[in-house]
Design a protein around this motif. Structure first.
Motif, mmCIF file in Angstrom:
data_model
loop_
_atom_site.group_PDB
_atom_site.id
_atom_site.type_symbol
_atom_site.label_atom_id
_atom_site.label_comp_id
_atom_site.label_asym_id
_atom_site.label_seq_id
_atom_site.Cartn_x
_atom_site.Cartn_y
_atom_site.Cartn_z
ATOM 1 N N LYS A 67 0.810 -1.222 0.000
ATOM 2 C CA LYS A 67 0.000 0.000 0.000
ATOM 3 C C LYS A 67 0.846 1.275 0.000
ATOM 4 C CE LYS A 67 -0.530 -0.034 5.066
ATOM 5 N NZ LYS A 67 -1.497 -0.091 6.181
ATOM 6 N N ASN A 68 2.181 1.130 0.100
ATOM 7 C CA ASN A 68 3.069 2.301 0.154
ATOM 8 C C ASN A 68 4.141 2.307 -0.931
ATOM 9 O OD1 ASN A 68 1.903 3.419 2.598
ATOM 10 N ND2 ASN A 68 2.883 1.734 3.694
ATOM 11 N N TYR A 441 -0.032 -1.915 -6.759
ATOM 12 C CA TYR A 441 -0.603 -3.253 -6.966
ATOM 13 C C TYR A 441 -2.118 -3.193 -6.782
ATOM 14 C CZ TYR A 441 4.279 -4.530 -5.981
ATOM 15 O OH TYR A 441 5.648 -4.631 -5.991
ATOM 16 N N PRO A 442 -2.863 -2.531 -7.694
ATOM 17 C CA PRO A 442 -4.310 -2.343 -7.468
ATOM 18 C C PRO A 442 -5.086 -3.649 -7.423
ATOM 19 C CG PRO A 442 -3.663 -1.708 -9.696
ATOM 20 C CD PRO A 442 -2.392 -1.904 -8.927
ATOM 21 N N GLU A 443 -4.616 -4.643 -8.155
ATOM 22 C CA GLU A 443 -5.372 -5.909 -8.180
ATOM 23 C C GLU A 443 -5.239 -6.691 -6.877
ATOM 24 O OE1 GLU A 443 -1.386 -6.749 -10.256
ATOM 25 O OE2 GLU A 443 -2.771 -5.104 -9.890
ATOM 26 N N PHE A 444 -4.215 -6.343 -6.079
ATOM 27 C CA PHE A 444 -4.019 -7.042 -4.810
ATOM 28 C C PHE A 444 -4.534 -6.238 -3.611
ATOM 29 C CE2 PHE A 444 -0.429 -8.731 -7.437
ATOM 30 C CZ PHE A 444 -0.940 -10.000 -7.581
#
Length: 447
Positions: A67-68, A441-444
């Motif tokens: 997320k970072n 990593y938008p899909e995760f």
């Protein structure tokens, strides 16, 4: 055919005295050749150190949570770009005083003409007519090489303060670090300043001048910023795993590669057989010190934790590299391996030590660059007879006090005026969304 072979053999024999003379007397090498070879070393070393910026980005991106990651990538490319501009505008002139501030001529040592003019670098206290000296090289190549060291210092700070610092206050600190704090203290050693002239301080490629400076700035920032939410609970340390250990490993290998330019380029001369032999020896010692640090951390974590810790091994290799940076030329291969191994041991013990103090260093930059940097600077005493105990120790203290005080002033001003830490909500949700508005990593990370 026989005649051709005879003529070729005769030509080769005729060249032999030339090579011997070059080794004994570097001045016999044509002036233009020395200038070109020295400049080439600066340029090759410089772009290898530039590649370390990619290594820092990959290492940090792998050791922070998913997320970072976007925030870390943004910080790394922005800090390098800012360092490039502000070291040019301010820092280089502070580090190597050349006379007038922004204008002048080659004769007066003016800033713009001295940097971009057709002449050669007039190092402080060194005449450009000494063609076997490092001062005989392109000024553009010297500026490029020194800029890369400056930018590396800011990269050290980036990883330690990850996952909870605001973007713009960090970038403002980067500007001040690269344009003022780093160049001033670097001038004390590499710009002909008092650490060099009065103390005889030896720091070949910057265990103190570069690495501990970044480490001190990171330490002060981490203390003022505070730990990440959830890192320390009920007197216990809560491990926070990184998002991509493959990326972190790649980053370590990239840094390892770049270090050959970092240390090898710091020979500052390639115009004689002796210079090239020294660069080769520096490469070999740099490599084996990294290996020593990695293996020491591998074995020690197996003994202490019953399982090897990859992140410790990666940082062990980097600590070995930092440890050998102050003197990569004079040690034997065996001594260089041991110096690097001690760096690896330092990391394994320093990381939990900082946790006991509740100093949250996301990537382990403080143990690697500060603690191992201090060790490496003092380790010069083991292999270089020109080093003295106080001549090494006092400059470490002087540089440390200066960087700590200067960094603290800047961090406190930023904290009071614009704040340096993101909100609790932003930290929990991730800086990619809160500060950047995009995810690595938008899909995760999206449910």
């Amino acid at each position: 055919m026989k005649l051709t072979k005879t003529l070729m053999a005769g030509s080769a024999l005729a060249l032999l005295p030339t090579f011997a003379m070059a080794q004994d007397a570097p001045m016999a090498v044509p002036t233009d050749t020395v200038w070109i070879l020295n400049s080439l070393l600066f340029l090759i070393g410089g772009f290898l150190v530039f590649w370390m910026a990619a290594g820092f980005a990959m290492l940090e991106g792998g050791l922070v949570r998913s997320k970072n990651v976007t925030m870390q990538m943004t910080k790394n490319i922005a800090l390098f770009s800012l360092a490039s501009i502000f070291y040019y505008l301010i820092g280089y002139n502070l580090m190597y005083p050349l006379g007038s501030w922004m204008i002048g001529s080659d004769e007066t040592g003016g800033y713009l003409s001295a940097l971009w003019g057709p002449g050669v670098l007039e190092a402080v206290g060194v005449g450009a007519d000494a063609v076997d000296d490092y001062s005989y090289a392109s000024t553009g190549s010297d500026f490029f090489f020194q800029l890369m060291f400056c930018a590396a210092t800011a990269s050290i700070v980036s990883g330690a303060l990850a996952e909870r610092i605001k973007l713009w206050p960090f970038l403002i600190f980067t500007v001040i670090l690269t344009s003022i704090i780093y160049p001033i203290q670097a001038s004390w050693k590499w710009g002909g300043g008092f650490l060099d002239s009065q103390y005889g301080f030896l720091d070949f490629a910057g265990s103190t001048v570069v690495h501990s400076v970044g480490g001190w700035a990171a330490l002060v920032g981490a203390v003022i910023l505070g730990p990440r939410i959830g890192k320390y609970k009920d007197g216990k340390v809560v491990p926070i795993m990184g998002s991509n250990l493959q990326m972190a490993t790649l980053g370590t290998f990239i840094l390892w590669l770049g270090w050959f330019g970092f240390n090898g380029g710091s020979q500052l001369a390639m115009g004689s057989i002796g210079d090239v032999a020294d660069v080769s020896r520096i490469f070999a010692n740099t490599n084996t010190a990294a290996a020593g640090g990695a293996i020491a951390a591998l074995i020690l974590t197996q003994i202490l934790y019953k399982k090897p810790d990859l992140t410790m091994v990666l940082n062990g290799a980097l600590a070995g590299l930092v440890s050998i940076t102050a003197e990569p030329l004079t040690p034997s291969l065996g001594a260089a391996t041991l110096i690097g191994a001690v760096g690896g041991v330092i990391v394994v013990f320093a990381v939990p030590f900082l946790d006991k103090l509740k100093i949250d260093d996301v990537v382990g930059a403080i143990p690697v660059h500060l603690f191992a940097g201090i060790w490496g600077t003092m380790a010069v005493l083991l292999t270089n007879p020109d080093a003295t105990f106080m001549g090494q120790l006092l400059p470490i203290i002087i540089v440390g006090v200066f960087v700590v005080v200067a960094s603290a002033v800047v961090w406190f001003i930023l904290k009071a005026t614009m704040g340096i830490r993101v909100s609790e909500e932003a930290e929990i949700s991730g800086l990619d969304n809160a500060e950047m508005g995009m995810e690595a990593y938008p899909e995760f990370t999206r449910s």
